[in-house]
Design an enzyme around this catalytic site. Structure first.
Site, PDB file in Angstrom:
ATOM      1  N   LYS A 111      81.475  32.680  26.376  1.00 45.75           N
ATOM      2  CA  LYS A 111      82.296  33.721  26.438  1.00 45.75           C
ATOM      3  C   LYS A 111      82.443  33.905  28.043  1.00 45.75           C
ATOM      4  CE  LYS A 111      79.791  37.568  27.093  1.00 45.75           C
ATOM      5  NZ  LYS A 111      79.384  37.653  28.406  1.00 45.75           N
TER       6      LYS A 111
ATOM      7  N   GLY B 269      72.501  72.348  38.653  1.00 44.30           N
ATOM      8  CA  GLY B 269      72.334  71.086  38.309  1.00 44.30           C
ATOM      9  C   GLY B 269      71.064  70.342  38.902  1.00 44.30           C
TER      10      GLY B 269
ATOM     11  N   ASP C  36      69.841  39.714  22.350  1.00 41.76           N
ATOM     12  CA  ASP C  36      70.320  40.027  23.854  1.00 41.76           C
ATOM     13  C   ASP C  36      68.999  41.083  24.271  1.00 41.76           C
ATOM     14  OD1 ASP C  36      71.542  40.164  25.989  1.00 41.76           O
ATOM     15  OD2 ASP C  36      73.367  40.675  25.147  1.00 41.76           O
TER      16      ASP C  36
END
Length: 330
Positions: free
Chosen positions: A211, A56, A237
């Site tokens: 919210k 990896g 956003d």
């Protein structure tokens, strides 16, 4: 007796900026965007070997001389975030050790940006940690687009250029000639962004969705502050991750009488189940940019992806030429 000889000084032309000193390289996270940027600049992407070992670990080698050059490394830290961040750090280190004059990390999407402060005890501020890693790896400058929090710029002690994807989104929206626009912030934290967006749309009215987040990636929408009845609502956003916030906001806007609902965001993170939520018919259109690549399996009928390559290319050129970047957004 030692004599000192005076060497003849050759005639030299006046020094001018050497545009051949500009070098552009891409990590593996968004090669298509980097290719578009290179076309805008009239350059080829520099040759580079990148591979992953069986365990990896990542390996990077620059395949041309960059000694004394201004190097720009394009690498958004999107999924898989850890691999792409580590690849960026290795690229920076390789360029620094190759004696590049300046190494600029071009990060269209800055990963780990949401943890920009401590909200509870024993938490890490990963946005600052990433800033430290990039700086210690050897970056001379950072260019990023639409940070989740503008304060992240202060985490760096090296020059930081923060640019915005809004001009691309605004130009597209203006071309659609949408009637009765109201710009909507999906939460209180995004009010400044939505207000700036609304100002550029002929001072369109602003609404806010109130919210409260119960846990990470889970949002509960409570109420709309402002008038949206019979209007075209544009939710703005910086990113769409699982799309929980923005779809609940769209559902509430529909309930409050909005005629049409559009979503605009710079970064299309699109973690599951974002695609399913966004394609449920709540939106006339979901407009994002290509700071993060959107693979075919995450695309849907209402999705529009706009390119920020020209904007990034122009910014890179202005940095290289030591001219103003902020004037692009006035």
């Amino acid at each position: 007796m030692i004599r000192s000889a005076t060497l003849p000084v050759p005639h030299r032309e006046p020094l001018v900026p050497d545009h051949n000193r500009l070098r552009l390289f891409s990590g593996s996270s968004n090669i298509s965007l980097a290719t578009e940027v290179s076309r805008y600049l009239g350059l080829d992407l520099g040759p580079m070997i990148r591979k992953q070992f069986a365990d990896g670990e990542l390996y990077v080698q620059i395949q041309e001389s960059i000694r004394g050059c201004d190097v720009y490394l394009i690498q958004p830290c999107c999924h898989p975030v850890n691999d792409h961040l580590m690849e960026l750090l290795i690229m920076i280190d390789a360029c620094r050790r190759a004696s590049a004059r300046q190494v600029t990390a071009v990060i269209p999407y800055y990963g780990y940006a949401r943890a920009d402060r401590k909200t509870a005890g024993r938490e890490s501020i990963t946005a600052k940690l990433v800033a430290n890693l990039i700086t210690q790896a050897g970056a001379s400058r950072v260019l990023a687009m639409d940070l989740h929090s503008a304060q992240i710029q202060g985490y760096f002690d090296i020059p930081f250029d923060h640019v915005y994807g809004s001009p691309v989104l605004l130009d597209y929206l203006a071309s659609k000639n949408l009637p009765d626009l109201v710009v909507v912030s999906p939460d209180v934290g995004g009010v400044a962004r939505a207000r700036a967006f609304a100002k550029k749309l002929d001072d369109a009215p602003l609404a806010i969705i109130d919210k409260r987040r119960q846990s990470h990636n889970v949002a509960e929408v409570l109420n709309v502050i402002g008038d949206v009845e019979g209007k075209t609502a544009v939710l703005v956003d910086d990113m769409i991750d699982t799309a929980g916030t923005i779809t609940e906001g769209a559902r509430l806007l529909r309930e409050k009488g909005a005629r049409e609902v559009y979503a605009c965001a710079t970064h299309a993170v699109f973690s599951p189940p974002a695609t399913k939520r966004l394609s449920e018919g709540l939106f006339e259109e979901v407009i994002v940019t290509n700071t993060i690549p959107v693979p075919p399996e995450k695309q849907f009928e209402q999705l529009t992806v706009l390119s920020v390559a020209n904007l990034l290319g122009e910014t890179i050129w202005r940095i290289h030429e030591d001219t103003s970047v902020s004037s692009m957004f006035r």
